[in-house]
Motif scaffolding. Structure first.
Motif, PDB file in Angstrom:
ATOM      1  N   LEU A 288      79.449  20.614  23.333  1.00 60.36           N
ATOM      2  CA  LEU A 288      80.250  21.063  24.393  1.00 60.36           C
ATOM      3  C   LEU A 288      81.440  20.409  24.386  1.00 60.36           C
ATOM      4  CD1 LEU A 288      77.566  20.958  27.230  1.00 60.36           C
ATOM      5  CD2 LEU A 288      78.276  22.980  25.891  1.00 60.36           C
ATOM      6  N   ASP A 289      81.421  19.087  24.311  1.00 62.72           N
ATOM      7  CA  ASP A 289      82.959  18.528  24.134  1.00 62.72           C
ATOM      8  C   ASP A 289      83.919  19.097  22.930  1.00 62.72           C
ATOM      9  OD1 ASP A 289      82.083  16.952  26.250  1.00 62.72           O
ATOM     10  OD2 ASP A 289      81.588  15.153  25.057  1.00 62.72           O
ATOM     11  N   LYS A 290      83.301  19.303  21.967  1.00 58.69           N
ATOM     12  CA  LYS A 290      83.865  20.145  20.622  1.00 58.69           C
ATOM     13  C   LYS A 290      84.364  21.367  20.998  1.00 58.69           C
ATOM     14  CE  LYS A 290      85.246  19.280  16.683  1.00 58.69           C
ATOM     15  NZ  LYS A 290      86.598  18.304  16.236  1.00 58.69           N
ATOM     16  N   GLY A 291      83.905  21.957  22.174  1.00 57.75           N
ATOM     17  CA  GLY A 291      84.294  23.380  22.464  1.00 57.75           C
ATOM     18  C   GLY A 291      83.195  24.453  22.030  1.00 57.75           C
ATOM     19  N   TYR A 292      82.130  24.034  21.617  1.00 56.88           N
ATOM     20  CA  TYR A 292      80.916  24.868  21.417  1.00 56.88           C
ATOM     21  C   TYR A 292      80.542  25.483  22.737  1.00 56.88           C
ATOM     22  CZ  TYR A 292      79.628  25.123  16.695  1.00 56.88           C
ATOM     23  OH  TYR A 292      79.425  25.447  15.241  1.00 56.88           O
ATOM     24  N   THR A 293      79.769  26.552  22.805  1.00 54.78           N
ATOM     25  CA  THR A 293      78.963  27.243  23.940  1.00 54.78           C
ATOM     26  C   THR A 293      77.725  27.106  23.400  1.00 54.78           C
ATOM     27  OG1 THR A 293      80.858  28.724  24.707  1.00 54.78           O
ATOM     28  CG2 THR A 293      78.528  29.260  25.181  1.00 54.78           C
ATOM     29  N   ILE A 294      76.670  26.363  24.298  1.00 53.47           N
ATOM     30  CA  ILE A 294      75.223  26.673  23.922  1.00 53.47           C
ATOM     31  C   ILE A 294      74.634  27.444  24.941  1.00 53.47           C
ATOM     32  CG2 ILE A 294      73.148  25.144  24.126  1.00 53.47           C
ATOM     33  CD1 ILE A 294      75.009  22.583  23.646  1.00 53.47           C
ATOM     34  N   LEU A 295      74.039  28.423  24.234  1.00 54.74           N
ATOM     35  CA  LEU A 295      73.235  29.303  25.031  1.00 54.74           C
ATOM     36  C   LEU A 295      71.669  29.105  25.047  1.00 54.74           C
ATOM     37  CD1 LEU A 295      74.942  32.523  23.282  1.00 54.74           C
ATOM     38  CD2 LEU A 295      75.521  31.649  25.534  1.00 54.74           C
ATOM     39  N   SER A 296      71.128  28.942  26.171  1.00 57.98           N
ATOM     40  CA  SER A 296      69.702  28.455  26.348  1.00 57.98           C
ATOM     41  C   SER A 296      68.953  29.567  27.215  1.00 57.98           C
ATOM     42  CB  SER A 296      69.757  27.336  27.255  1.00 57.98           C
ATOM     43  OG  SER A 296      70.322  26.242  26.442  1.00 57.98           O
ATOM     44  N   LEU A 297      67.836  29.803  26.737  1.00 56.11           N
ATOM     45  CA  LEU A 297      66.703  30.931  27.459  1.00 56.11           C
ATOM     46  C   LEU A 297      66.343  30.233  28.672  1.00 56.11           C
ATOM     47  CD1 LEU A 297      64.820  32.196  24.386  1.00 56.11           C
ATOM     48  CD2 LEU A 297      66.649  33.320  25.576  1.00 56.11           C
ATOM     49  N   SER A 298      66.128  31.143  29.749  1.00 58.21           N
ATOM     50  CA  SER A 298      65.308  30.673  30.771  1.00 58.21           C
ATOM     51  C   SER A 298      63.875  30.454  30.520  1.00 58.21           C
ATOM     52  CB  SER A 298      65.524  31.638  31.851  1.00 58.21           C
ATOM     53  OG  SER A 298      64.715  32.875  31.815  1.00 58.21           O
ATOM     54  N   ASP A 299      63.007  29.700  31.274  1.00 59.28           N
ATOM     55  CA  ASP A 299      61.605  29.607  31.136  1.00 59.28           C
ATOM     56  C   ASP A 299      60.850  30.814  30.914  1.00 59.28           C
ATOM     57  OD1 ASP A 299      61.799  26.893  31.139  1.00 59.28           O
ATOM     58  OD2 ASP A 299      61.356  26.659  33.123  1.00 59.28           O
ATOM     59  N   GLU A 300      61.325  31.875  31.725  1.00 57.91           N
ATOM     60  CA  GLU A 300      60.712  33.170  31.714  1.00 57.91           C
ATOM     61  C   GLU A 300      60.948  33.891  30.048  1.00 57.91           C
ATOM     62  OE1 GLU A 300      62.273  32.027  34.135  1.00 57.91           O
ATOM     63  OE2 GLU A 300      60.829  31.795  35.727  1.00 57.91           O
ATOM     64  N   GLU A 301      62.393  33.751  29.899  1.00 57.81           N
ATOM     65  CA  GLU A 301      62.872  34.260  28.663  1.00 57.81           C
ATOM     66  C   GLU A 301      62.224  33.617  27.610  1.00 57.81           C
ATOM     67  OE1 GLU A 301      67.176  35.843  30.138  1.00 57.81           O
ATOM     68  OE2 GLU A 301      66.853  33.857  29.400  1.00 57.81           O
ATOM     69  N   GLN A 302      62.026  32.232  27.719  1.00 61.35           N
ATOM     70  CA  GLN A 302      61.410  31.621  26.541  1.00 61.35           C
ATOM     71  C   GLN A 302      60.071  31.997  26.178  1.00 61.35           C
ATOM     72  OE1 GLN A 302      63.406  28.920  24.778  1.00 61.35           O
ATOM     73  NE2 GLN A 302      61.607  29.070  23.347  1.00 61.35           N
ATOM     74  N   ALA A 303      59.175  32.295  27.431  1.00 62.63           N
ATOM     75  CA  ALA A 303      57.859  32.704  27.359  1.00 62.63           C
ATOM     76  C   ALA A 303      57.760  34.163  26.853  1.00 62.63           C
ATOM     77  CB  ALA A 303      57.348  32.426  28.543  1.00 62.63           C
ATOM     78  N   ALA A 304      58.600  35.062  27.026  1.00 64.12           N
ATOM     79  CA  ALA A 304      58.313  36.279  26.548  1.00 64.12           C
ATOM     80  C   ALA A 304      58.929  36.444  25.178  1.00 64.12           C
ATOM     81  CB  ALA A 304      59.480  37.086  27.662  1.00 64.12           C
ATOM     82  N   MET A 305      59.669  35.739  24.872  1.00 63.13           N
ATOM     83  CA  MET A 305      60.122  35.584  23.429  1.00 63.13           C
ATOM     84  C   MET A 305      59.000  35.125  22.574  1.00 63.13           C
ATOM     85  SD  MET A 305      63.730  34.660  21.812  1.00 63.13           S
ATOM     86  CE  MET A 305      64.477  35.870  22.552  1.00 63.13           C
ATOM     87  N   ALA A 306      58.421  33.908  23.033  1.00 57.86           N
ATOM     88  CA  ALA A 306      57.596  33.331  22.099  1.00 57.86           C
ATOM     89  C   ALA A 306      56.213  34.503  21.943  1.00 57.86           C
ATOM     90  CB  ALA A 306      56.968  32.072  22.687  1.00 57.86           C
ATOM     91  N   LYS A 307      55.816  35.048  23.003  1.00 60.61           N
ATOM     92  CA  LYS A 307      54.799  35.910  23.265  1.00 60.61           C
ATOM     93  C   LYS A 307      54.966  37.133  22.160  1.00 60.61           C
ATOM     94  CE  LYS A 307      51.718  38.611  26.347  1.00 60.61           C
ATOM     95  NZ  LYS A 307      51.790  39.789  25.785  1.00 60.61           N
ATOM     96  N   HIS A 308      56.095  37.551  22.446  1.00 56.05           N
ATOM     97  CA  HIS A 308      56.472  38.838  21.284  1.00 56.05           C
ATOM     98  C   HIS A 308      56.465  38.390  19.909  1.00 56.05           C
ATOM     99  CE1 HIS A 308      58.664  42.647  20.568  1.00 56.05           C
ATOM    100  NE2 HIS A 308      59.440  42.021  19.724  1.00 56.05           N
ATOM    101  N   VAL A 309      57.169  37.276  19.707  1.00 58.09           N
ATOM    102  CA  VAL A 309      56.894  37.014  18.203  1.00 58.09           C
ATOM    103  C   VAL A 309      55.743  36.681  17.850  1.00 58.09           C
ATOM    104  CG1 VAL A 309      57.726  35.115  16.556  1.00 58.09           C
ATOM    105  CG2 VAL A 309      59.604  36.151  18.182  1.00 58.09           C
TER     106      VAL A 309
END
Length: 335
Positions: A288-309
């Protein structure tokens, strides 16, 4: 000079020569190949192994060759199997055996404790399966180095990054049909590319991003060189390098030498895991300090993505690694 004096001199010389020969025979050099950059923590652990083995004073010397000096990670496994290289610190790719695809099984693990119990623990079913396969090639798995969860390093923010819709981006994947399938399931285009080609490919725009690295590695390798702008934190696959050795080399060592080598590798593995666990958030902040953007899934999005994969990729994966391997991994997880 008397005959007695001459005989005594010959005897002393013979004893000295024998002692010298024995010392030379015991002073064995092993070549230790790695893939991390020279200043990466993984390379520091290799150097620690060399220092610890030297301190054990068992007639072993480890020569460290980091940064793909003896070949890429894709090539090292076969060189170690043949005995051309004694030791390696690298990911084990499935080029040699499709069953090794299980090492890239997405959404098998769910956190640091899971990584410790499954990957760091050499008695786990995961490592038992791995050793059964590598035994067939004359390769001994000595210790594991889970580094955290990898994400996607990107030169722009992916469209629909938290859904399964088209992302409008071409992403590098390593030589794994499982990872390629997962990335495409998430809505990316996928291009298979060796590790050593990622950096210039991102710089030149051949690819828009790469699934490859933890936050630690993203900062150390890419952000510090002003390459990339976004890190997409899908937490799907653990970054795992392995300390593995040629069985041909191990058979040449005595028990004391083997014990010293194993102790040094085990300690380095534990130290590396502890370092990465303690510094995951630290390097996230550095990004973040270097200027990067970190995109993180919510718990619900993470669970949905795991289930789908799991529902779409795992069945295809079973055709390559064997349903029995999948069943053993899942049974161990449910215990």
């Amino acid at each position: 000079m008397s005959t007695k004096t001459i005989a005594k001199g010959i005897l002393c010389g013979a004893i000295g020569a024998l002692m010298s020969t024995a010392a030379i025979a015991d002073d064995m050099k092993l070549r230790f190949a790695g893939v991390f950059p020279i200043d990466h923590q993984g390379t520091k652990m290799m150097q620690q192994v060399a220092a610890d083995v030297a301190a054990a004073d068992v007639g072993l010397k480890i020569e460290v060759f980091p940064a793909n000096q003896l070949g890429s990670g894709e090539a090292l496994f076969e060189d170690v199997a043949r005995g051309n290289i004694d030791l390696a610190s690298a990911f084990i790719y499935a080029d040699t055996d499709p069953r090794l695809e299980f090492l890239s099984m997405p959404f098998l693990l769910s956190g640091w404790d899971d990584m410790e119990n499954t990957l760091l623990n050499m008695e786990s079913e995961f490592n038992t399966i791995l050793q059964e396969i590598t035994d067939e090639y004359g390769v001994r798995v000595m210790a594991q180095n889970p580094e955290g969860f990898i994400g996607i390093v990107a030169s722009q923010e992916p469209e629909n990054w938290n859904t399964f819709d088209d992302k409008g981006m071409n992403i590098r994947v390593w030589s794994s049909s499982v990872v390629k399938s997962m990335v495409e399931t998430l809505g990316y285009q996928a291009t298979t590319m060796a590790w050593g080609d990622i950096f210039p490919a991102l710089q030149s725009g051949i690819v828009d991003g790469a699934i490859c690295c933890t936050k630690t590695a993203t900062y150390s390798i890419f952000a510090q060189s002003d390459v990339g702008t976004h890190f997409v934190e899908y937490n799907s696959i653990s970054e795992l390098t392995t300390f593995y050795a040629s069985q041909r080399t191990l058979d040449k060592l005595n028990d004391e030498q083997r014990d010293a080598l194993q102790a040094a590798l085990t300690k380095a593995s534990e130290d590396f895991f502890a370092y990465n666990r303690e510094n995951d958030d630290v390097f996230g902040q550095k990004l973040l300090d270097k200027g990067y953007t970190i995109l993180s899934l919510s718990d619900e999005e993470q669970a949905a993505m795991a289930k789908h994969v799991q529902e779409t990729v795992w069945p295809e994966m079973a055709k390559k690694v064997g349903q029995d391997v999948i069943d053993r991994l899942l049974a161990a997880k449910s215990q």
